[in-house]
Design a protein around this motif. Sequence first.
Motif, PDB file in Angstrom:
ATOM      1  N   GLY A   1     -34.912   6.129 -20.600  1.00  0.00           N
ATOM      2  CA  GLY A   1     -34.704   5.543 -21.905  1.00  0.00           C
ATOM      3  C   GLY A   1     -34.217   4.115 -21.758  1.00  0.00           C
ATOM      4  O   GLY A   1     -34.417   3.483 -20.721  1.00  0.00           O
ATOM      5  N   THR A   2     -33.570   3.594 -22.784  1.00  0.00           N
ATOM      6  CA  THR A   2     -32.986   2.258 -22.721  1.00  0.00           C
ATOM      7  C   THR A   2     -31.475   2.366 -22.870  1.00  0.00           C
ATOM      8  O   THR A   2     -30.955   3.293 -23.503  1.00  0.00           O
ATOM      9  CB  THR A   2     -33.545   1.334 -23.807  1.00  0.00           C
ATOM     10  N   TYR A   3     -30.784   1.383 -22.290  1.00  0.00           N
ATOM     11  CA  TYR A   3     -29.320   1.380 -22.242  1.00  0.00           C
ATOM     12  C   TYR A   3     -28.805   0.091 -22.852  1.00  0.00           C
ATOM     13  O   TYR A   3     -29.330  -0.992 -22.558  1.00  0.00           O
ATOM     14  CB  TYR A   3     -28.877   1.488 -20.778  1.00  0.00           C
TER      15      TYR A   3
ATOM     16  N   GLY B   1     -24.044  -8.046 -22.069  1.00  0.00           N
ATOM     17  CA  GLY B   1     -24.889  -9.059 -22.703  1.00  0.00           C
ATOM     18  C   GLY B   1     -25.838  -8.449 -23.714  1.00  0.00           C
ATOM     19  O   GLY B   1     -25.906  -7.228 -23.887  1.00  0.00           O
ATOM     20  N   LYS B   2     -26.584  -9.293 -24.373  1.00  0.00           N
ATOM     21  CA  LYS B   2     -27.517  -8.841 -25.394  1.00  0.00           C
ATOM     22  C   LYS B   2     -28.785  -8.274 -24.753  1.00  0.00           C
ATOM     23  O   LYS B   2     -29.201  -8.689 -23.682  1.00  0.00           O
ATOM     24  CB  LYS B   2     -27.884  -9.998 -26.311  1.00  0.00           C
ATOM     25  N   GLY B   3     -29.390  -7.344 -25.469  1.00  0.00           N
ATOM     26  CA  GLY B   3     -30.659  -6.786 -25.010  1.00  0.00           C
ATOM     27  C   GLY B   3     -30.495  -5.504 -24.228  1.00  0.00           C
ATOM     28  O   GLY B   3     -29.453  -5.249 -23.613  1.00  0.00           O
ATOM     29  N   SER B   4     -31.539  -4.699 -24.247  1.00  0.00           N
ATOM     30  CA  SER B   4     -31.529  -3.404 -23.579  1.00  0.00           C
ATOM     31  C   SER B   4     -31.956  -3.518 -22.121  1.00  0.00           C
ATOM     32  O   SER B   4     -32.711  -4.410 -21.751  1.00  0.00           O
ATOM     33  CB  SER B   4     -32.474  -2.432 -24.295  1.00  0.00           C
ATOM     34  N   THR B   5     -31.453  -2.583 -21.318  1.00  0.00           N
ATOM     35  CA  THR B   5     -31.894  -2.462 -19.930  1.00  0.00           C
ATOM     36  C   THR B   5     -32.369  -1.022 -19.717  1.00  0.00           C
ATOM     37  O   THR B   5     -32.333  -0.202 -20.631  1.00  0.00           O
ATOM     38  CB  THR B   5     -30.760  -2.807 -18.952  1.00  0.00           C
ATOM     39  N   TYR B   6     -32.817  -0.723 -18.507  1.00  0.00           N
ATOM     40  CA  TYR B   6     -33.357   0.611 -18.224  1.00  0.00           C
ATOM     41  C   TYR B   6     -32.245   1.626 -17.970  1.00  0.00           C
ATOM     42  O   TYR B   6     -31.190   1.311 -17.424  1.00  0.00           O
ATOM     43  CB  TYR B   6     -34.268   0.560 -16.994  1.00  0.00           C
ATOM     44  N   TYR B   7     -32.555   2.853 -18.336  1.00  0.00           N
ATOM     45  CA  TYR B   7     -31.641   3.978 -18.136  1.00  0.00           C
ATOM     46  C   TYR B   7     -32.426   5.085 -17.439  1.00  0.00           C
ATOM     47  O   TYR B   7     -33.448   5.538 -17.940  1.00  0.00           O
ATOM     48  CB  TYR B   7     -31.128   4.437 -19.494  1.00  0.00           C
ATOM     49  N   ILE B   8     -31.946   5.530 -16.275  1.00  0.00           N
ATOM     50  CA  ILE B   8     -32.654   6.556 -15.492  1.00  0.00           C
ATOM     51  C   ILE B   8     -31.670   7.634 -15.068  1.00  0.00           C
ATOM     52  O   ILE B   8     -30.622   7.343 -14.498  1.00  0.00           O
ATOM     53  CB  ILE B   8     -33.321   5.951 -14.245  1.00  0.00           C
TER      54      ILE B   8
END
Length: 259
Positions: free
Chosen positions: A195-197, A203-210
């Motif tokens: 998903g997204t984290y 900071g701003k914006g989503s990163t990857y979630y595994i």
Amino acid sequence: MLTACGVLLAGCSGSSDGAHPAGPSASSPAVTSPAGRRGTGEAPVRFTVDPTRVPTTPSAALDLVRAVTAGPDSYGPGYVKRRPYESDPAAWPVLGTDCVWRQESLPGDVLATFTRHSRLPAAGAKGEVRAAATVTLHRTAAQADQEMAETLEEALRCPDQQLRATERISGLNSMGSGYGTNGNTSADDYLIEMGTYDDPALGKGSTYYIWNQVRLGPVTIAVVVEGGKGFGQGDLLTVQARAVAGMETEVRTALGVRK
């Protein structure tokens, strides 16, 4: 939105993830269980538990899970302890009906569980990567299998979840593979969630979630990686797989039938 297809296999299983993190793209390399993975020349070996070596008391179980739970060195160069580093072994995470995670007391089927938190500090254009490893020993293999099933159900129920005060995961998808399916030639069961984290502290914006979890008899092993900006899904999958493989080896050595 991230796609979960192509991470473990060419298509999607249709299941959805939940209690733990994950998130590769269709272009990510195929991922199999840590031991006996494709292309290494290793012979697939299914884990067989020696019942006489499995702890039966909470104290002995806690000694085992503490001994095998991954720390910073398990992920690769540059990883350090994240504070708080170790979990309260008396606490158990529960996803409420409001899709918010809370800590409760251990359920009766769990002999012991333990988590260690690590991170790769931000450097240059790359953001901080957060990782956590959890090992749980259930009283029976059937109870450990139920934990795997509940994890899948949680994502169906809550594709968006509140982890902590400022941390959220969204758009969860998951795939599960029993032994002998989708390249899983090692663990009794294998689960990956993606998903997204989001955390404003990073900071701003989503990163990857595994989130990756495997079961070996009554033991479940899980690693979550919350990606820093500038890191691809393949980078995070490599980190996650390295830690899972190391813990799998430790569990096999501690509880497996001696040849």
